[in-house]
Scaffold this active site. Structure first.
Site, PDB file in Angstrom:
ATOM      1  N   ASN A 116      -7.029  21.764 -40.162  1.00 40.94           N
ATOM      2  CA  ASN A 116      -7.500  22.690 -41.188  1.00 40.94           C
ATOM      3  C   ASN A 116      -8.931  23.124 -40.867  1.00 40.94           C
ATOM      4  OD1 ASN A 116      -6.451  23.726 -43.833  1.00 40.94           O
ATOM      5  ND2 ASN A 116      -8.508  23.111 -44.451  1.00 40.94           N
ATOM      6  N   ASP A 155      -4.051  30.862 -41.352  1.00 39.00           N
ATOM      7  CA  ASP A 155      -4.949  30.358 -42.390  1.00 39.00           C
ATOM      8  C   ASP A 155      -4.767  28.855 -42.458  1.00 39.00           C
ATOM      9  OD1 ASP A 155      -6.907  31.610 -44.128  1.00 39.00           O
ATOM     10  OD2 ASP A 155      -5.383  33.157 -44.420  1.00 39.00           O
ATOM     11  N   ASP A 156      -5.446  28.247 -43.419  1.00 41.28           N
ATOM     12  CA  ASP A 156      -5.323  26.808 -43.644  1.00 41.28           C
ATOM     13  C   ASP A 156      -5.524  26.040 -42.318  1.00 41.28           C
ATOM     14  OD1 ASP A 156      -4.801  27.687 -46.171  1.00 41.28           O
ATOM     15  OD2 ASP A 156      -2.761  26.946 -46.286  1.00 41.28           O
ATOM     16  N   SER A 157      -4.471  25.390 -41.839  1.00 46.14           N
ATOM     17  CA  SER A 157      -4.616  24.571 -40.627  1.00 46.14           C
ATOM     18  C   SER A 157      -4.511  25.406 -39.354  1.00 46.14           C
ATOM     19  CB  SER A 157      -3.543  23.486 -40.618  1.00 46.14           C
ATOM     20  OG  SER A 157      -3.823  22.539 -41.599  1.00 46.14           O
ATOM     21  N   TRP A 158      -5.282  26.483 -39.305  1.00 51.11           N
ATOM     22  CA  TRP A 158      -5.186  27.396 -38.154  1.00 51.11           C
ATOM     23  C   TRP A 158      -6.149  27.004 -37.028  1.00 51.11           C
ATOM     24  CZ3 TRP A 158      -8.683  30.966 -35.941  1.00 51.11           C
ATOM     25  CH2 TRP A 158      -9.964  30.936 -36.517  1.00 51.11           C
TER      26      TRP A 158
END
Lengths: 724, 724
Positions: free
Chosen positions: B219, B316-319
């Site tokens: 993340n 997004d997030d855990s990108w």
């Protein structure tokens, strides 16, 4: 009762206006009459039984000699405008942008000895073999340069118009009047001529009782441009920029074994501003110049004394090298010092000088048609009485704390004639000054115990002054603070970072104030990368000391903080590198001891964007535009406050007094000899049991003062002084 | 005519609301139904003949395994709060201030291998033999310290609550719902379990046509505090802070021959923010992580493909480590990428990724009761239709420039029921999207000739994004500029300082934009102390290029200037060191090509205090509070503009378009396919001869457009799209 209508007053006389001169001398109770730049005294005046001050500006006094000795004029380094190279050769015009009536290129001395050429893109100096000067075109051609880098030349310029004379000439439209030049006193021939001239002068002016030197030899820095839209290219009241010349540079090198380079003065085009942290080398140059000024200055003063005259020095204009707060000042042997004042801090500046008998303040307005910013004073549209009353209110509160011996005016006396209200008002002021002086002469005012120390890079050398007048740089927080402090019942001292590092913090220090923008001499710049300094201040507060930081106190980006005493202050500033670091969501305190009299003081403060509180223990006393502007933090046994800015006002002065009481944990000091009404102030002289209450406004005011004998209630007329 | 009522739309379905799901799928023309974090699909939905996206977050997917393998959770470095030493020993509590439900101290690995203790007063590391860790009290005791210095510990913390899950859990009051944990994929055991789990999952979910990875493994950085008044201690959408762990650190050292230290991540407490200029070492770490993420990620994608399913990634997030604009992205083999969008620049960010077949935008509002800042959306007081129309207006103009393939929504579908106007509006938007997509699918829009290059430290790796959403840091000028650029008829490219230094400036570059605060990755920080960079940019403009600098462009205090391209811009900034240096007294131009449509645009700009013009040739187009905010300077054959700030609006977008035309000396570009009314915009597709005109406001607008075939006049309803 003593006579408070006579004495301690210096009147500017004017030949051709003998009646007026003697009439005003009587009205204002003058004991001394002086001349001014542009005026002369007649025999009728000098023989009227008054003491006579004569102003002399020794460096420009003998213009005929100067004209015949153009190789002995004063010089300084200038930086040419940067030129971007478009090929491997660049041609740099030296004088572009400079006022040709002030400067000419020094074509006499070998450029290769003193000048430097810089690649201002890399910061590196260009080799001496890569450039040549063409005296014809006044250009420097630089070869083997890197295309698209920019280049400048530091060169020596000779000054052909003495700056104060130039300013007065242009301001007063003196037309064809001769341009006076500043001679360089370091040349033996100049010294010889100055001594000869002064001797001659003393002999020709037997009526003069006091020679008023205006001042010694070197004016504060003032470089003019040829574009009226940018006239003042560099202007600094405390800079030694105009002391550089080949002889001095060579003597310095001979004595020290190392060289002052042009770049030590030019500094990438920033020159040597008093507002910036001085380098060690620059401080050594200042000391070198100061020693010379004192040594040669003393010869002139001794000469004046040998004629039975006194020697006073004007603490302005050509004061560079005089350093009234320097270690050598008393060696001059001056009998008096005269400071021109707009404000209270300047009264303290003049009044605080040691090693002279007489301290005189030259009041404003100056008797000129216009003021410093061109506004009318003694001219249609002017209101010199109002000006004078504002200046008197500024100064009076300082005089209650620290007396001076004399006051006076300067300029063209005839200009006062159309302003009888001004003449009446000066009479009032002079009488009031004499009365207040009589208290101070015999007693010290009551002062809160313990020292309030202003901590800067300059320390006591720049006691009671940053650089120049408050109206010139009203945004300098420390000047504003000094103005507030000048009339408060506090024992104020000045300390440098070097003092702290060498000697520690004196035991009687209660509060330390550090106020300025990052990098300034007032905040401290890279001094705050010194861990010992940080540790000493940390310990001081941890052990019970008070600290007030203003604007960007202790600022130097290092080790993850910007304010190096952020742990003490409880606040830090983020310039962007902590954009993603969380900031504590404070709430603003509803009330506090500090803001008790000035609830809305925060509204008057300038936001320092990015200031944030470090944790929940920090108290925010005021915020503005979502940013804390007044905060308080307990650190160990001590207390620290942060103020985002400080601008002098009656409100901010009261607020500062409370802040000082708060951080020194002496809040009860507010309960004794402090007016309840912040528009008024008081001074109590225990030895003579006199209480002086002043109204600092143009409205009637009531004040209640707690004294050791109980409450005193006073009603004061506009601007009035009450004594009991 | 094609059917624009069906397809290219992803609907969030919800078990228990089967009727609603299928009804909305029909209304919105969905071809795909998805689940969301917190929702499931039922058989009735998955068997209804739609494509099925299933979201999986592989790092938190198998919480039972995570609980049994707590030594294989993700970790990161934290810096303890600074503690001031009061004697020669100091005790530092590690976890003070941190959210205990997110972090626990790593007590397994040897602290001496990874942790560091710093004297934050000097910046020096404390020797390993001077400190010891007590696992019981979770403190570090440091001996032989310097009293009154402050000390911190960089330590490894294990994260026991995956951040997105934590955020959703807390936002939606999930109460006792299990805390999901993020496993560290670098351990072979974790990889093995992930592959096992994914295989099992694929087998159990035969109806799923697309596996939507949310996202890969790491993340963005999000460190929480335990004080609700400072919850987000560090939050950066692009930071690799949460990729550090013992195994990765050891592997990095083994591979590179040198070590990433804790301080490379902690950075004096500033951590590794995308907004700051990245160090070379940090870039190498990013590359090292990216390689791992691609290598192991590809195995998972291959596995998904082996089940005949497609693999999409959520951008997004855990990108972190995925780097869709990185050189390895295509190696993953993803079939699609999904970007959540509030704004036009995010549509360009998602739409511009190469190496995938499908680009999908997940629109806002998210079907949650509240928005990101806690305001009601699908809850009483919310107006989701209005929210949706604003977002659509933001995004539509970007889609005219660069198409995407699909759109969709996310969240709890049942929340839309009380908002039928929202449901109707989404139907409209979906139909309009399909129509616009049909143009773009077959034709490129008309674009002004030549590249507009955004120059930053990140270059193309951070194309179309700074860090996070516009509303998170609305004060970041470059994000605002990207938002304006996203819908303008310009060919925008992204270039890094390293690109310029290594390869020079491409010949088709017409305008370079440098926008940010001093020290930021966007402005460039110390890159501007590189003389080659300065020279290359100087040459570019001198030879006819255009340059736009915003806020503190090219800023690095060096060699007497602050903006290193001050000679090009014609302005510089004085932070105080030039207080005594004269500033040119400019006058403001009465009118200009640039401000022709937005006379008062200067009023909307934020003042950068201390900005001053260098000479009489600089044109000041607007000032505010006595400081220039828009200036223009001719330099050689080129032109440069300075803007003190940039905030996205319809007005500023028009102003920026004109500024770009001005500095590229292509003012006639404003005369073709540009709406006269700045509230409207248009796109022309020459290959299919279609002109699309959009109304970006909620009011009716008229627009006149000059085309190659003559004037077109259009009247547009609120928010309307006109096509001819």
């Amino acid at each position: 009762m003593a006579d408070f209508t006579q004495g301690s007053f210096t009147l500017p006389g004017e030949a051709g206006y003998e009646d007026l001169t003697l009439r005003m001398a009587k009205k204002w109770g003058a004991d001394v009459i002086r001349d001014s730049d542009g005026t002369k005294l007649s025999d009728e005046i000098t023989s009227a039984g008054y003491g006579i001050y004569s102003t002399i500006c020794i460096i420009r006094a003998d213009n005929a000699w100067a004209k015949n000795n153009m190789d002995k004029l004063q010089q300084n380094f200038l930086m040419s405008i940067p030129v971007v190279a478009e090929s491997d050769t660049v041609v740099i015009p030296l004088m572009q942008g400079y006022f040709k009536e002030q400067f000419v290129v020094n074509k006499k001395d070998d450029p290769k000895e003193f000048w430097q050429v810089f690649d201002r893109t890399t910061g590196e100096e260009v080799g001496l073999d890569q450039w040549s000067f063409d005296p014809e075109t006044e250009t420097v051609t630089v070869t083997d340069v890197t295309p698209w880098h920019k280049y400048t030349v530091n060169f020596l310029a000779v000054r052909i118009w003495e700056e104060i004379s130039m300013y007065n000439h242009i301001t007063n439209d003196w037309g064809n009047k001769e341009h006076l030049m500043a001679t360089e006193p370091r040349y033996p021939e100049t010294q010889e001529n100055m001594i000869r001239w002064l001797k001659d002068w003393c002999e020709k002016n037997p009526d003069t009782t006091v020679v008023r030197f205006t001042s010694m030899f070197y004016n504060f820095a003032w470089f003019w441009g040829d574009d009226l839209k940018n006239r003042s290219l560099f202007s600094d009241w405390g800079s030694y920029a105009m002391t550089a010349n080949p002889l001095a540079l060579r003597e310095f090198e001979k004595e020290k074994g190392y060289k002052m380079t042009s770049e030590d003065f030019v500094n990438g085009g920033e020159y040597t501003s008093t507002h910036n942290v001085p380098s060690k080398k620059y401080r050594e140059w200042m000391d070198f110049i100061n020693r010379f000024v004192v040594e040669f200055g003393k010869k002139l003063i001794d000469l004046v004394h040998s004629y039975g005259k006194k020697a006073y020095v004007f603490y302005d204009d050509s004061w560079i090298g005089v350093e009234p707060y320097g270690k050598r000042f008393k060696e001059f042997g001056f009998d008096g010092i005269i400071k021109c004042v707009f404000n209270g801090f300047e009264a303290r500046l003049g009044g605080g000088v040691e090693g002279v008998e007489a301290h005189e303040l030259r009041f404003h307005p100056y008797l000129f048609p216009t003021g410093l910013t061109g506004e009318p004073t003694f001219a249609p549209g002017g209101n010199p009485k109002l000006d004078a009353s504002k200046y008197w209110v500024n100064v009076r509160r300082a005089l209650l704390r620290k007396p001076v011996d004399r006051i006076g005016l300067g300029g063209y006396l005839h200009l006062v004639e159309p302003f009888p209200d001004f003449c009446d008002y000066i009479e009032e002021v002079a009488n009031e000054f004499r009365l207040l002086k009589s208290f101070n002469a015999s007693a010290e005012p009551y002062t809160v115990d313990g020292k309030v120390v202003v901590l800067t890079a300059w320390g006591s050398l720049r006691s009671w002054i940053c650089s120049g007048h408050l109206h010139e740089h009203p945004e300098v927080d420390l000047t504003n603070i000094l103005e507030s402090l000048s009339g408060l019942p506090l024992d104020v001292a000045f300390m440098s970072f070097d003092d702290v590092l060498e000697h520690g913090i004196p035991a009687d220090t209660k509060v330390i104030i550090n106020a300025g923008w990052q990098g300034s001499a007032w905040s401290g710049g890279d001094y705050w990368k010194n861990a010992d300094l940080i540790a000493k201040l940390t310990q001081f507060v941890a052990e019970g000391g008070g600290f007030i930081g203003v604007n960007e106190p202790t600022a130097a980006a290092a080790n993850g903080t910007y304010f190096q005493l952020s742990h003490v202050l409880g606040v830090d500033r983020d310039l962007g590198s902590k954009k993603c670091i969380g900031k504590y969501q404070y709430r603003v305190e509803e009330s506090s001891f500090v803001t008790e009299d000035t609830k809305n003081i925060g509204d008057s403060m300038k936001v320092v964007e990015g200031v944030y509180v470090l944790n929940k223990d920090v108290k925010v006393l005021a915020e503005k535009e979502g940013t804390p502007v007044i905060t308080m933090n307990t650190f160990g046994k001590g207390c620290a406050m942060y103020l985002s800015s400080f601008r002098f006002s009656l409100e901010s002065t009261r607020f500062l007094m409370r802040a000082i009481c708060q951080v020194s944990q002496n809040t009860k000091a507010m309960d004794l000899y402090i007016c309840d009404n912040l528009n008024t102030e008081c001074a109590y002289y225990p030895a003579i049991d006199k209480l002086v209450v002043i109204n600092n406004t143009g409205d009637e005011q009531k004040a209640v003062i707690e004294t050791e004998k109980g409450k005193v209630e006073v009603t004061l007329k506009p601007f009035a002084t009450h004594i009991q």
